[in-house]
Scaffold this active site. Structure first.
Site, PDB file in Angstrom:
ATOM      1  N   SER A 172      -5.942   2.777   4.808  1.00 14.98           N
ATOM      2  CA  SER A 172      -5.420   2.135   3.597  1.00 14.98           C
ATOM      3  C   SER A 172      -6.531   1.378   2.876  1.00 14.98           C
ATOM      4  O   SER A 172      -6.328   0.286   2.339  1.00 14.98           O
ATOM      5  CB  SER A 172      -4.272   1.170   3.957  1.00 14.98           C
ATOM      6  OG  SER A 172      -3.418   0.950   2.865  1.00 14.98           O
ATOM      7  N   LYS A 213       0.047   3.632  -2.717  1.00 10.03           N
ATOM      8  CA  LYS A 213      -1.041   4.603  -2.600  1.00 10.03           C
ATOM      9  C   LYS A 213      -0.508   6.036  -2.529  1.00 10.03           C
ATOM     10  O   LYS A 213      -1.261   6.985  -2.770  1.00 10.03           O
ATOM     11  CB  LYS A 213      -1.904   4.293  -1.382  1.00 10.03           C
ATOM     12  CG  LYS A 213      -2.777   3.035  -1.519  1.00 10.03           C
ATOM     13  CD  LYS A 213      -3.646   2.845  -0.285  1.00 10.03           C
ATOM     14  CE  LYS A 213      -4.654   1.714  -0.458  1.00 10.03           C
ATOM     15  NZ  LYS A 213      -4.057   0.387  -0.335  1.00 10.03           N
ATOM     16  N   SER A 228       0.795  -1.235   0.000  1.00  6.54           N
ATOM     17  CA  SER A 228       0.000   0.000   0.000  1.00  6.54           C
ATOM     18  C   SER A 228       0.821   1.276   0.000  1.00  6.54           C
ATOM     19  O   SER A 228       0.243   2.370  -0.068  1.00  6.54           O
ATOM     20  CB  SER A 228      -0.957   0.009   1.196  1.00  6.54           C
ATOM     21  OG  SER A 228      -2.010  -0.914   0.996  1.00  6.54           O
TER      22      SER A 228
END
Length: 403
Positions: A154, A99, A96
């Protein structure tokens, strides 16, 4: 909404790569990925020749002794000087932390107070096993709340809603790849906007640090990544509290909050292991540290980040740089090659997400590319996935989480 130039050929080729059988674009195993990353590191020299070498690169004493990560990097955010690194360009699954690139690409496109009612279609393509914040179809959210879901929990559900608002997952992937190109993040290949374990989705400690540095220039990005808690809609007038899963920020799971920490993003999948990019300020100096795939459990990525930050604020003050974080753009000073949201598609409570970008259909063999992309995405949705953020994405009250 800002004006942006058309998608570059490289970005569109990256999108095409995501639409064909993915085994052609990625190593078949984790060992293969590590081997490919090592080969890349020997040939890449973005940021300086020493960053392409094997082994620890540093020009100062006192580095922490117990660093088990497969790659890490310490840099000065303001000067761009890389103070120390190990496997800076080694290509690894980012989880993640990718991101950060998603936010850096899409966050400037929408006003924080805009409202959007989520549909079933917005959530239909989320990989099984994703970390979720608890987005519910039929509920209206502000853009601000959706970004809280991305940064704090997340949440892949929040990512996919924003991606559909942006014109679709395929369009967003292409724009993220174009943004990576603009930032000179040549180790990064984007397959999905959420950082999940898709074959061929890779980045490096160097690239993730570039994404953090670029993102932190946006005050909204910085505010979100430093937010500890928020109240999130649970339907009707009800809310539930969400907490940031960055343990160095909140001091959770037996760790202490790191003095001066300002973000940025953590990640975990069973394939990628733990990844983290952190930024902290002390004595007027801001350092960026990225740690990828430490050998130990989930706290190790934070402990090793904290140790490297301590070194950077201590002995590392006298370190001579071993490389640099390159500045974005080209020799012609071009702007990032991302596209605005299609005109005539305003975002409001009853908006239906727009379809894929026409640019994607126009690049070489349009119909075939579209069919291949749909087929590949359908296969990815059916394939069992390994769990993402099992400890850090524990269900919140009123949330909708899959483990």
């Amino acid at each position: 909404m800002r004006e942006c130039s058309p998608l570059s050929r490289r970005a569109l080729l990256g999108l095409a790569a995501a639409a064909v059988p993915l085994t052609a674009t990625a190593p078949a195993s984790a060992a293969g990925a590590r081997s490919a990353g090592a080969r890349s590191a020997r040939t890449s020299a973005v940021g300086g020749e020493r960053l392409a070498r094997g082994g620890i690169q540093v020009r100062a004493a006192g580095l922490p002794k117990k660093l088990t990560a497969q790659a890490w990097l310490v840099a000065d955010r303001d000067t761009g000087e890389v103070l120390a690194s190990y496997g800076a360009h080694r290509r690894l699954a980012p989880a993640s932390t990718l991101k950060m690139l998603f936010a850096d690409t899409v966050l400037p496109k929408f006003d924080r107070d805009q409202r959007y009612r989520v549909t079933d279609a917005d959530l239909a393509d989320i990989p099984s096993g994703s970390s979720l914040v608890g987005i519910q179809p039929g509920t209206t959210y502000t853009v601000e709340q959706l970004w809280q879901g991305v940064f704090l929990r997340s949440g892949n559900d929040a990512v996919h809603v924003l991606a559909h608002m942006n014109g679709g997952v395929a369009r967003t992937v292409a724009e993220m790849q174009a943004r990576a190109e603009y930032l000179h993040a040549g180790d990064t290949h984007v397959v999905s906007p959420d950082g999940f374990d898709h074959k061929g989705q890779i980045s490096s400690a160097y690239d993730l640090t570039l994404f953090a540095r670029a993102g932190l220039k946006n005050p909204e990005f910085r505010r979100h990544c430093g937010t500890r808690t928020a109240d999130f809609p649970a339907g009707g007038k009800k809310t539930f509290q969400i907490q940031n899963t960055d343990r160095l920020l909140t001091g959770a799971w037996g760790l202490h909050s790191y003095e001066g920490l300002i973000g940025v993003k953590n990640g975990y999948t069973s394939h990628a292991g733990n990844t983290f990019t952190g930024a902290a300020t002390r004595g007027g100096r801001t350092l960026l540290v990225t740690v990828m795939h430490p050998a130990e459990g989930s706290n190790a990525v934070y402990e090793q980040t904290a140790a490297l930050l301590d070194w950077g604020f201590g002995p590392g003050r006298s370190a001579q740089p071993v490389g640099t974080l390159v500045e974005p753009g080209g020799t012609n000073g071009s702007r990032p090659t991302v596209s605005p949201v299609p005109e005539g598609k305003p975002v409001h409570a009853a908006t239906t997400p727009p379809g894929p970008s026409t640019l994607r259909l126009a690049e070489g063999g349009a119909g075939t590319a579209a069919l291949l992309g749909a087929g590949a995405w359908a296969l990815l949705r059916r394939r069992p996935r390994t769990a993402e953020t099992p400890a850090e994405a524990a269900p919140q009250q009123g949330g909708r989480h899959r483990r």
